[in-house]
Structure formats: structure tokens, C-alpha cells
Design a protein around this motif. Structure first.
Motif, PDB file in Angstrom:
ATOM      1  N   GLY A  10      65.953  68.488  -8.283  1.00 14.23           N
ATOM      2  CA  GLY A  10      67.055  67.628  -8.681  1.00 14.23           C
ATOM      3  C   GLY A  10      66.551  66.265  -9.125  1.00 14.23           C
ATOM      4  N   ASN A  11      66.920  65.220  -8.392  1.00 16.32           N
ATOM      5  CA  ASN A  11      66.473  63.877  -8.723  1.00 16.32           C
ATOM      6  C   ASN A  11      64.982  63.733  -8.475  1.00 16.32           C
ATOM      7  N   PRO A  12      64.283  62.924  -9.275  1.00 15.20           N
ATOM      8  CA  PRO A  12      62.847  62.709  -9.039  1.00 15.20           C
ATOM      9  C   PRO A  12      62.596  62.146  -7.643  1.00 15.20           C
ATOM     10  N   LEU A 171      48.075  66.798 -15.601  1.00 14.24           N
ATOM     11  CA  LEU A 171      48.598  66.776 -14.243  1.00 14.24           C
ATOM     12  C   LEU A 171      49.513  65.578 -14.029  1.00 14.24           C
ATOM     13  N   LEU A 172      49.152  64.414 -14.555  1.00 11.71           N
ATOM     14  CA  LEU A 172      50.001  63.229 -14.414  1.00 11.71           C
ATOM     15  C   LEU A 172      51.329  63.414 -15.151  1.00 11.71           C
ATOM     16  N   ALA A 173      51.286  64.085 -16.308  1.00 13.20           N
ATOM     17  CA  ALA A 173      52.521  64.353 -17.040  1.00 13.20           C
ATOM     18  C   ALA A 173      53.416  65.308 -16.251  1.00 13.20           C
ATOM     19  N   GLN A 174      52.826  66.306 -15.626  1.00 11.96           N
ATOM     20  CA  GLN A 174      53.605  67.225 -14.784  1.00 11.96           C
ATOM     21  C   GLN A 174      54.192  66.491 -13.581  1.00 11.96           C
ATOM     22  N   LEU A 175      53.386  65.606 -13.005  1.00 13.44           N
ATOM     23  CA  LEU A 175      53.828  64.861 -11.830  1.00 13.44           C
ATOM     24  C   LEU A 175      54.980  63.920 -12.179  1.00 13.44           C
ATOM     25  N   ALA A 176      54.966  63.367 -13.400  1.00 10.00           N
ATOM     26  CA  ALA A 176      56.021  62.439 -13.823  1.00 10.00           C
ATOM     27  C   ALA A 176      57.375  63.127 -13.924  1.00 10.00           C
ATOM     28  N   PRO A 181      57.973  57.799 -12.130  1.00 10.97           N
ATOM     29  CA  PRO A 181      56.711  57.149 -12.506  1.00 10.97           C
ATOM     30  C   PRO A 181      56.637  55.677 -12.131  1.00 10.97           C
ATOM     31  N   ALA A 182      57.783  55.021 -11.937  1.00 13.73           N
ATOM     32  CA  ALA A 182      57.785  53.600 -11.584  1.00 13.73           C
ATOM     33  C   ALA A 182      57.729  53.381 -10.083  1.00 13.73           C
TER      34      ALA A 182
END
Length: 476
Positions: A10-12, A171-176, A181-182
Motif C-alpha cells: 500500500g503506502n510506501p 536495487l535503489l530504484a526497486q527500493l524507492a 525516498p525522502a
């Protein structure tokens, strides 16, 4: 095998929604309890030169300072020490972090692994919470083979040097997509992806790979491959199994197997991951002859994760694992050579060797864990009986010299049993009936005894509760 689609997140995730002091304390308890069984691990040091005892000397104050640093969101991971190891011929670099960092690392792994459990693929079995395990993976593979009504087409792949090959940008793009990210949580995880380490006195920042030996690396390993899991699961009629970097596809239709194989290889190429040529296998499993196909070799069995799966669903020990079990006894006889070699009477010499064999099973944690795992899964009873026969022959060969059937005229198999020769067939029956004590509690008792050996304190009879905190399930 039909699988449910992984539910979307759902929400990050953000720091305030996942962190709590209770989770930090649970991770600390887990780190603290390990030296009860492996005391040398508490003496390991990282870039700060401190052991676990140095950290624990400050008691709750040290843990409180760590908690307040995380609350203020000013905690940062420090460089780890890179150590080169050889694991049975496989060269790996192990990254050892300071003890405070290990506690935070473990806390992040445990918390996020639970939060992402339903997001991960149901066909990914390694480094998971809530019952996902190697046992479950092996059992389901056997179930698929057993229920097949015709030939099965198999695609098996193993990623080459997986942990050291993970691409940071991807991996960072997947994690975002999972974490804001902030947020401070993303900053902490990014520090563990672009981790710092010292090697040969020089400090480096990793530009590829995830820190092998850190708990959080196991979480990253699953996140990185979850997109690939979903793409392969979208192919209908495919039974898909992934245990870390070991991948297995099973299909009853040749064209479906080819489609899934192309998708798998395309996904791995997109993720910039290579495959071990020696572990890449395409097989057509069938007892009856099949039309010739250059890509899929005919076979009646295949090896996967240490077990030998046969057409029809039977499970046996692969040759190397059979040899591994035999070596458990060979090494025990070699270590106890002084005990039995000086005995002159053959009967008593055989009795001494039988005692060593029984001790290897009853008192050795590693032996128990290896032996009981394979006996639990193997249903080739003829193979287990031959293993019993080999053990009897090995004892007589050491007593009389050479493996000769005539030795049984001097000391019969029945006589060896009366002396206490272990029976693996019998042990397998006890395991399946649940009458064998868990290897963890055998290990716990042995390690605690060793820890108190040579000290003024003595271990009380009931030093541990039946369900200690140290036995909690979600360890990487």
C-alpha cells in the motif's frame, strides 16, 4: 502448481511506521544470545576494534543511547571489515560490521521482512518469515513431481556469485517503490546498499553487490528478484521455485517450458546477473522414451538443493551428500583413533568404534543437523538400508582390515546391533514420528555445556526455558 498473486504494497514504508524500541531490544537480545552457543563470535571485532563484551559492558545505557540516536534519526552505519573466506572451495568476502550496526541491521531485516512478507512471491522460500523454508521448498518440489501424470520438462538455473553481482542503481530504484525516498528509512537502507568497508587497510565504498554476512543483505536479495518472480509466475502451467539464487522451473508442456526459460534468461540479463554454466540444466523427466529434443536431455532423476528427485516423486540422497554422511562417521573414527587402536581384542575394538559412531550422531550438533535433515526428506529406504550396511562394514574394516564380506562371519551384523551400532533406518522412523529431539535443543545443551566448561560457574539443570528467545524463527 497454482500460486496466489503477491499482494501489492500500500503506502510506501517510512521510518516512523516501522521502528520501535521494542524491535530494537528484540534484535539486541538475538545478538546477545548467540555467544551463549558460539562464544568466539562475541570476540570478533570490526573497524572500531570492540567486541560484543565491550558493547555489553555499558549494559542498558549503551542500548538506550543507540535507541535515542535512531529516534533523532542521526544514526549512521560505519565501515565494515572485509574478510576473505573459503567456504568449501567457494571464495567469498564476508563483511563484519561494528556490534551496534549489527543490531540495527538485524532489526531492519526482521521488521521489513515481516512487513514485506505478502509482497514477496509465494514461490520464494529463502530468508522468509512465517514458515517459508528449505523444508517447505523441498516438500513442494517432490509433491509436484509426484502428482505429474506424464513427462515433466525441467529448467534449472543458479545465479553466479549473486550477492556480489547486485546492481545498486536497479536495487535503489526497486527500493524507492517500497520506501519513501525522502524518508530516514530509505537513507539507512541506501547506506547498506552503497556500504563502506575496509580491506587491507584501505577504505572503500562498494559500487556493486550487497554486504554478504549482513542480515539486511538477505532482504535485499529477495527484493531484487521479486520482479523476476512475478514475470515467471505469469506464465500459466509453470511450477516455479526459487531458493535464494537457486531457480527451478517445472512444466508438463514443452512449449511452456521453453517460454518460461526464455523469460527467465531475459529477466536475469536485464538484472545484469550471470548464470553458472555448471549448474544450468534442461531436462525431460520421464520413464518412457520421449521424442528427441536437443535442448532438453532425457533423464529419470535430477539433483536440487542437495537431494535427488526421481520420476514418480521418490527422493534420495545425491552421491555427494551420501559421501558427506559417510564422512561424518569416517572423521569420528579418525578423531578417536587413539581410543580404539590401542585395544587388542577385536570385539572390544568394534565396541569402541560403535561408541564413536553413536557419539557422532547423539552429541555432534553439525552431524545431527545434517543427518536428520536428509533422513527427514529421503524416502528411498533401500538407500538408507545400504547406508546402515556400509556403517557396519566400515567398523569391521577398521577392526580386521579391508571391506570384506567374510568379516561378518567373525562378528555378525546382529552382534554389532547388540553392541549398539546405530541404525539410520530406525532413526528415520523416529524422526517421522516426531520422537527425535530437535537438533536445536541438542545444540543448545552442547554449547551451553562448553561455555561453562573451565569456569567457576556451573550450568544448572534447567538453565533454559523450553522456548528461549534465542530460538525465535526469523534469523537470516
Amino acid at each position: 502448481m497454482a500460486t496466489r498473486a503477491p499482494s501489492r504494497l500500500g503506502n510506501p514504508l517510512c521510518w516512523n511506521s516501522v521502528y520501535s524500541e521494542a524491535e530494537l531490544c528484540r534484535a539486541a537480545v538475538r545478538v546477545y544470545t548467540k555467544p551463549l552457543f558460539h562464544w568466539r563470535k562475541a570476540l570478533s571485532t570490526s573497524t572500531d576494534g570492540k567486541t560484543l563484551y565491550d558493547f555489553a559492558a555499558r549494559g542498558l545505557r549503551g542500548l538506550d543511547l543507540l535507541h535515542r540516536s535512531l529516534e533523532r534519526q542521526d544514526f549512521h552505519f560505519r565501515p565494515a571489515v572485509a574478510l576473505d573466506y573459503n567456504f568449501n572451495g567457494k571464495h567469498r568476502t564476508l563483511y563484519v560490521s561494528p556490534w551496534e550496526d549489527r543490531i540495527v541491521d538485524l532489526m531492519l531485516y526482521r521488521t521489513l521482512n515481516r512487513r514485506l512478507h505478502n509482497w514477496f512471491s509465494p514461490n520464494s522460500y529463502a530468508y522468509r518469515a512465517f514458515g517459508y523454508s528449505l523444508d517447505q521448498c523441498q516438500s513442494r518440489v517432490a509433491c509436484v513431481i509426484r502428482s505429474a501424470e506424464g513427462p515433466l520438462f525441467l529448467v534449472k538455473r543458479d545465479i553466479s556469485d549473486y550477492f556480489a553481482s547486485v546492481n545498486h542503481e536497479r536495487l535503489l530504484a526497486q527500493l524507492a517503490e517500497l520506501v519513501n525516498p525522502a524518508d530516514y528509512l530509505f537513507q539507512l537502507l541506501a547506506q547498506r546498499i552503497r556500504f563502506r568497508y575496509q580491506h587491507n587497510g584501505l577504505q572503500h565504498t562498494a559500487d556493486i553487490g550487497i554486504p554478504f554476512g549482513a542480515a539486511i543483505a538477505c532482504l535485499f536479495a529477495n527484493i531484487y528478484l521479486t520482479g523476476m518472480d512475478r514475470q515467471i509466475e505469469s506464465v500459466p502451467g509453470i511450477s516455479y521455485f526459487r531458493y535464494a539464487d537457486d531457480i527451478l522451473l517445472l512444466a508438463s508442456d514443452l512449449e511452456l517450458a521453453r517460454t518460461a526459460r526464455r523469460k527467465l534468461e531475459s529477466c536475469l540479463a536485464e538484472l545484469k546477473l550471470g548464470m553458472k554454466a555448471s549448474h544450468s540444466t534442461d531436462l525431460a523427466l520421464s520413464v518412457a522414451p520421449l521424442p528427441h529434443d536437443a535442448a532438453f536431455s532425457p533423464a529419470t532423476e535430477f539433483r536440487h538443493l542437495g537431494l535427488l528427485f526421481r520420476v514418480g516423486g521418490a527422493v534420495a540422497l545425491s552421491r555427494d551428500k551420501l559421501r558427506k554422511i559417510q564422512n561424518l562417521f569416517r572423521f569420528a573414527f579418525r578423531r578417536g583413533r587413539r581410543r580404539w587402536k590401542k585395544i587388542g581384542d577385536p570385539q572390544e575394538q568394534a565396541r569402541a568404534l560403535i561408541t564413536l559412531a553413536a557419539e557422532a550422531i547423539d552429541k555432534g550438533l553439525r552431524n545431527v543437523a545434517i543427518l536428520d535433515y536428509y533422513l527427514k526428506h529421503v524416502d528411498d529406504h533401500a538407500q538408507v538400508r545400504l547406508l546402515d550396511r556400509w556403517l557396519a562394514e566400515e567398523v569391521l574394516a577398521l577392526v580386521f582390515g579391508g571391506h570384506k564380506k567374510g568379516h561378518f562371519r567373525r562378528i555378525s551384523f546382529a552382534r554389532l546391533r547388540e553392541m549398539g551400532l546405530p541404525s539410520l533406518v530406525h532413526r528415520q522412523r523416529l524422526i517421522r514420528r516426531g520422537e527425535i529431539e530437535s537438533p536445536f535443543f541438542i545444540w543448545q545443551r552442547e554449547r551451553s555445556t562448553q561455555a561453562f566448561r573451565g569456569t567457576v560457574a556451573r550450568l544448572p539443570r534447567a538453565a533454559f526455558s523450553p522456548v528461549p528467545e534465542a530460538a525465535a524463527g526469523e534469523c537470516p
